[in-house]
Motif scaffolding. Structure first.
Motif, PDB file in Angstrom:
ATOM      1  N   GLU A 159     -22.046  36.070  -6.872  1.00 36.17           N
ATOM      2  CA  GLU A 159     -21.419  35.379  -5.740  1.00 36.17           C
ATOM      3  C   GLU A 159     -22.370  35.298  -4.546  1.00 36.17           C
ATOM      4  OE1 GLU A 159     -17.711  37.317  -4.956  1.00 36.17           O
ATOM      5  OE2 GLU A 159     -16.650  36.099  -6.442  1.00 36.17           O
ATOM      6  N   ALA A 160     -23.126  36.365  -4.326  1.00 41.45           N
ATOM      7  CA  ALA A 160     -24.071  36.364  -3.207  1.00 41.45           C
ATOM      8  C   ALA A 160     -25.094  35.248  -3.388  1.00 41.45           C
ATOM      9  CB  ALA A 160     -24.765  37.715  -3.105  1.00 41.45           C
ATOM     10  N   ALA A 161     -25.581  35.074  -4.629  1.00 38.84           N
ATOM     11  CA  ALA A 161     -26.570  34.031  -4.889  1.00 38.84           C
ATOM     12  C   ALA A 161     -25.987  32.651  -4.618  1.00 38.84           C
ATOM     13  CB  ALA A 161     -27.069  34.132  -6.330  1.00 38.84           C
ATOM     14  N   VAL A 162     -24.774  32.432  -5.102  1.00 40.96           N
ATOM     15  CA  VAL A 162     -24.114  31.139  -4.878  1.00 40.96           C
ATOM     16  C   VAL A 162     -23.864  30.937  -3.377  1.00 40.96           C
ATOM     17  CG1 VAL A 162     -22.057  29.770  -5.348  1.00 40.96           C
ATOM     18  CG2 VAL A 162     -23.077  31.122  -7.165  1.00 40.96           C
ATOM     19  N   ASP A 163     -23.457  32.017  -2.723  1.00 46.83           N
ATOM     20  CA  ASP A 163     -23.193  31.968  -1.281  1.00 46.83           C
ATOM     21  C   ASP A 163     -24.450  31.551  -0.511  1.00 46.83           C
ATOM     22  OD1 ASP A 163     -21.298  32.886   0.964  1.00 46.83           O
ATOM     23  OD2 ASP A 163     -23.161  33.910   1.450  1.00 46.83           O
ATOM     24  N   GLY A 165     -26.577  29.496  -1.476  1.00 43.20           N
ATOM     25  CA  GLY A 165     -26.934  28.107  -1.743  1.00 43.20           C
ATOM     26  C   GLY A 165     -27.349  27.827  -3.173  1.00 43.20           C
ATOM     27  N   ALA A 166     -27.372  28.849  -4.043  1.00 41.16           N
ATOM     28  CA  ALA A 166     -27.802  28.635  -5.420  1.00 41.16           C
ATOM     29  C   ALA A 166     -26.704  27.928  -6.214  1.00 41.16           C
ATOM     30  CB  ALA A 166     -28.126  29.972  -6.077  1.00 41.16           C
ATOM     31  N   SER A 167     -27.117  27.007  -7.104  1.00 38.93           N
ATOM     32  CA  SER A 167     -26.149  26.413  -8.015  1.00 38.93           C
ATOM     33  C   SER A 167     -25.773  27.489  -9.031  1.00 38.93           C
ATOM     34  CB  SER A 167     -26.756  25.215  -8.728  1.00 38.93           C
ATOM     35  OG  SER A 167     -27.804  25.660  -9.557  1.00 38.93           O
ATOM     36  N   PRO A 168     -24.598  27.372  -9.678  1.00 38.34           N
ATOM     37  CA  PRO A 168     -24.200  28.409 -10.637  1.00 38.34           C
ATOM     38  C   PRO A 168     -25.258  28.676 -11.708  1.00 38.34           C
ATOM     39  CG  PRO A 168     -22.344  26.986 -10.160  1.00 38.34           C
ATOM     40  CD  PRO A 168     -23.525  26.391  -9.448  1.00 38.34           C
ATOM     41  N   TYR A 170     -28.610  28.127 -11.537  1.00 36.01           N
ATOM     42  CA  TYR A 170     -29.755  28.788 -10.903  1.00 36.01           C
ATOM     43  C   TYR A 170     -29.430  30.261 -10.647  1.00 36.01           C
ATOM     44  CZ  TYR A 170     -33.573  29.491  -7.515  1.00 36.01           C
ATOM     45  OH  TYR A 170     -34.679  29.935  -6.869  1.00 36.01           O
ATOM     46  N   LYS A 174     -31.559  33.275 -12.216  1.00 38.92           N
ATOM     47  CA  LYS A 174     -32.398  33.951 -11.222  1.00 38.92           C
ATOM     48  C   LYS A 174     -31.889  35.362 -10.908  1.00 38.92           C
ATOM     49  CE  LYS A 174     -35.920  32.955  -8.596  1.00 38.92           C
ATOM     50  NZ  LYS A 174     -37.189  32.461  -9.085  1.00 38.92           N
ATOM     51  N   VAL A 175     -30.599  35.571 -11.006  1.00 45.10           N
ATOM     52  CA  VAL A 175     -30.034  36.824 -10.514  1.00 45.10           C
ATOM     53  C   VAL A 175     -29.312  37.634 -11.597  1.00 45.10           C
ATOM     54  CG1 VAL A 175     -28.332  37.794  -8.946  1.00 45.10           C
ATOM     55  CG2 VAL A 175     -29.800  35.955  -8.171  1.00 45.10           C
TER      56      VAL A 175
ATOM     57  N   ASN B  75     -21.734  27.186  -2.550  1.00 46.54           N
ATOM     58  CA  ASN B  75     -23.144  26.927  -2.251  1.00 46.54           C
ATOM     59  C   ASN B  75     -23.358  25.713  -1.349  1.00 46.54           C
ATOM     60  OD1 ASN B  75     -22.183  25.575  -4.498  1.00 46.54           O
ATOM     61  ND2 ASN B  75     -24.182  25.317  -5.429  1.00 46.54           N
ATOM     62  N   PHE B  83     -21.426  41.068   1.749  1.00 52.95           N
ATOM     63  CA  PHE B  83     -20.453  41.665   0.846  1.00 52.95           C
ATOM     64  C   PHE B  83     -20.323  43.168   1.077  1.00 52.95           C
ATOM     65  CE2 PHE B  83     -21.795  37.786  -1.111  1.00 52.95           C
ATOM     66  CZ  PHE B  83     -20.645  37.271  -1.681  1.00 52.95           C
ATOM     67  N   PHE B  89     -30.209  41.768  -4.610  1.00 49.47           N
ATOM     68  CA  PHE B  89     -30.818  41.496  -5.912  1.00 49.47           C
ATOM     69  C   PHE B  89     -31.824  42.607  -6.186  1.00 49.47           C
ATOM     70  CE2 PHE B  89     -30.185  37.105  -4.013  1.00 49.47           C
ATOM     71  CZ  PHE B  89     -28.867  37.064  -4.429  1.00 49.47           C
ATOM     72  N   HIS B  91     -33.798  43.422  -8.576  1.00 47.07           N
ATOM     73  CA  HIS B  91     -35.107  43.202  -9.194  1.00 47.07           C
ATOM     74  C   HIS B  91     -36.069  42.500  -8.238  1.00 47.07           C
ATOM     75  CE1 HIS B  91     -32.577  39.738  -9.860  1.00 47.07           C
ATOM     76  NE2 HIS B  91     -33.673  39.006  -9.934  1.00 47.07           N
ATOM     77  N   PHE B 100     -34.440  34.321  -0.448  1.00 43.90           N
ATOM     78  CA  PHE B 100     -33.710  33.652  -1.530  1.00 43.90           C
ATOM     79  C   PHE B 100     -33.081  32.318  -1.111  1.00 43.90           C
ATOM     80  CE2 PHE B 100     -30.184  32.960  -4.475  1.00 43.90           C
ATOM     81  CZ  PHE B 100     -30.783  33.236  -5.694  1.00 43.90           C
ATOM     82  N   ILE B 104     -34.368  28.142  -1.779  1.00 44.48           N
ATOM     83  CA  ILE B 104     -33.499  27.124  -2.374  1.00 44.48           C
ATOM     84  C   ILE B 104     -33.461  25.880  -1.486  1.00 44.48           C
ATOM     85  CG2 ILE B 104     -31.087  26.570  -2.918  1.00 44.48           C
ATOM     86  CD1 ILE B 104     -30.835  29.509  -3.850  1.00 44.48           C
TER      87      ILE B 104
END
Lengths: 259, 357
Positions: A159-163, A165-168, A170, A174-175, B75, B83, B89, B91, B100, B104
């Motif tokens: 969720e943090a990655a999507v938050d 700006g990442a597409s699901p 990606y 990536k994560v 996104n 959170f 992340f 890694h 990050f 993007i």
């Protein structure tokens, strides 16, 4: 005194476990064909092994089947984990239970049922059927090794990655995937070793002329044993040993980094 | 008055059979520090996740800066989230974590480097670029999570109990840090917590929630001094909530004793709930005409003594810097201004949301 007893006991246990393999290894370097007399050190059985086209063919088949089936099972198993993880609790428990049954099942039952299944559906037994069979029995092992990693991975990381700006897609590559990688890798290695030393299931599902190392050894032994087989067995044991060490050492290294 | 930035219109959310939010309406203004406060299961996190885009409301609309963003995926929204469990992340190192979102968005290397530097300075972790996030303490990890969110210059920062996993001292330090960051950044913060002290310390506006309803919305002073119902009074700080009868304007009878107060417009002889904060009760030697009682418990709390006084059949919680030993006969006095009168809940619906246990 107590300590000495403990040590003796341990040495005895290890001796029982490894003596047969040690004997095999030693005999593989024996100049003489005899199983009782030592005729001096020699590498001739290994030479024989690497010039024997039948053995080399079987080795190639074994490696291809192990690699391809492990790779396919890894992809299928990882995808299955993603799905199972999203299930509600009850269906998830049921599916995980069903996943464990094939691993407990006697290999001979799996082998015979796979063979019957292929025949029933009119599929000629061949190299392909062995491959399919190996993928089938490898998937549960991959699931078993990827699942705990996936449970550890927080949903919030995705969720943090999507938050951010990442597409699901990606975000997954990536994560989430890097977090699962240790589990996926050990799943792959486990599947690879399982496939490498399988005899029973291969024996029942192979077509005419298809030989892996284990089926070849079996048929050779029936014709009278040659020390070349000792050399082959030694090599197989050593390679499985190396793989197992790899599987077991990897996660520990990872832990050291975190601490 | 700043202009409206976020508007939640008639938001309801149902998970299976459970109604988590019931036709909630909420307005957040630009540059406001809004705190959603309530016990677990009150719907505060769901509200935040609806704004973040992680949860779709069953009915209702999310309006952001005049545009309907209800169907927009997370996104694509101009908000970022911090959170509860950091969600770093693991890694990647600190620098890669912060970069990050910027990568993007295709920002240049120089821009990213400057932004990382600025963000790390803002969260007081200069020079941590190359550290592994696993090697950081909980407080440091949470600062990195904040840095990672703010470099993207969101219009709104959503914070989901970000201090929940930290120890008390660190939590208090981080509260001041967050206020400072908010001032420096000049953006809207929507903060979720169940900790009333956190809410009172940091917020411009507190939204007290329970069982999917907004119980009261107002400044920290309003929420603390003028709770609108028994739930709010009980949840925010400690309080004595007793039955009373509003005899006339500015006069309430509590447990048989008349108290002057400042509230008007309740009508005559109307049953009401009365809230009196423990620190607003003044104990004295017994005097005629006042509520008399006996001290039953005495605890030294450092800043004050905490006493329980049995008076008029109710056990009053009293905070005082004066010590009255157990067994002392005392009278209870309250200044008119410190008596808070609340309507009794009228419908069963309101009863249901009154107090948990």
């Amino acid at each position: 005194m107590k300590n000495a007893m403990k040590k003796i006991y341990l040495i005895l246990m290890l001796f029982y476990l490894y003596a047969p393999i040690m004997v095999l290894m030693v005999l593989s370097f024996n100049e003489s064909r005899s199983r009782v007399t030592w005729g001096g050190f020699s590498l001739k059985w290994y030479e024989d092994l690497f010039t024997n086209s039948m053995i080399l063919d079987a080795l190639k088949t074994t490696l291809i089947i192990a690699l391809v089936s492990a790779a396919a099972a890894t992809v299928l198993g990882t995808l299955a984990c993603l799905g199972i993880n999203r299930m509600r609790k009850t269906p998830r428990t049921i599916v995980m239970g069903m996943n464990n049954i094939p691993m407990m099942n006697a290999e001979i039952v799996t082998g015979i049922s796979l063979m019957l299944c292929f025949v029933a559906f009119g599929i000629t037994l061949s190299f392909k059927t062995v491959l399919l069979a190996h993928i089938t029995f490898n998937v549960p092992y991959v699931i078993l090794s990827v699942m705990p990693k996936l449970k550890q991975t927080e949903v919030s990381v995705y969720e943090a990655a999507v938050d951010l700006g990442a597409s699901p897609v990606y975000a997954f590559f990536k994560v989430v995937l890097p977090d699962l990688m240790p589990g996926i890798l050990s799943g792959f290695l486990m599947a690879f070793t399982m496939s490498l030393d399988d005899f029973v299931i291969t024996h029942f599902t192979r077509g005419a002329g298809v030989n892996t190392l284990s089926t070849l050894i079996y048929s050779e032994v029936r014709r009278g044993i040659k020390p070349t087989m000792y050399a082959l067995s030694t090599l197989m044991f050593v390679s499985v040993l190396v793989l197992l060490i790899l599987i077991n050492v990897r996660p520990q290294k990872k832990k050291d980094v975190i601490e | 008055m700043e202009r409206t930035l976020i508007n939640l219109v008639d938001i309801s959310k149902q998970f299976g059979d459970t109604l988590v939010l019931d036709e909630m309406n909420l307005t957040v203004r630009e540059n406001e520090f809004v705190t959603l406060l309530g016990p677990s299961g009150c719907g505060k996190t769901t509200t935040l996740r609806i704004i973040g885009g992680f949860v779709q409301p069953t009915t209702g609309k999310v309006i952001f800066d005049g545009k309907d963003i209800t169907k927009l995926p997370p996104n694509k929204r101009p908000v970022n989230t911090v959170f509860q469990k950091y969600a770093l992340f693991t890694h990647m190192n600190v620098e890669e974590n912060i970069a990050f979102g910027l990568k993007i968005r295709g920002k240049s290397k120089d821009y990213i480097r400057d932004k990382i530097k600025y963000a790390l300075k803002l969260v007081n972790l200069d020079g941590y670029e190359k550290r592994s996030v696993n090697a950081l303490s909980g407080g440091q990890q949470q600062r990195i999570a904040i840095a990672r969110a703010i470099v993207n210059e969101p219009r709104v920062l959503l914070l989901d109990e970000p201090l929940g996993a930290l120890d008390l001292k660190l939590r208090q330090d981080m509260q001041y840090e967050l206020i400072r960051m908010k001032k420096e950044l000049g953006i809207t913060f929507i903060y979720v917590t169940h900790d009333q002290e956190e809410a009172l310390t940091m917020s411009d506006t507190i939204v007290v929630m329970n069982q999917g309803y907004i119980q009261q919305m107002g400044t920290p002073e309003q929420i603390y001094n003028e709770p609108e119902n028994a739930f709010v009074a009980d949840f925010i700080g400690e309080s004595n909530i007793v039955d009373g009868v509003m005899l006339e304007d500015r006069l309430v009878e509590i447990l048989g004793v008349k108290f002057p107060c400042v509230d008007e417009g309740f009508g005559r002889n109307k049953p009401v709930d009365v809230v009196i904060r423990p620190e607003d009760i003044i104990l004295s030697e017994t005097e005629p005409g006042l509520l008399d009682g006996v001290v039953t418990h005495l605890i030294f709390k450092g800043v004050h003594y905490e006493m329980e006084v049995m008076a008029g059949g109710y056990e009053w919680l009293v905070h005082s810097t004066k010590c009255f030993p157990v067994g002392t006969k005392v009278s209870l006095k309250v200044k008119p201004f410190d008596i808070q009168i609340m309507n009794k809940p009228e419908s069963e619906d309101e009863m249901a949301v009154e107090i948990d246990g």
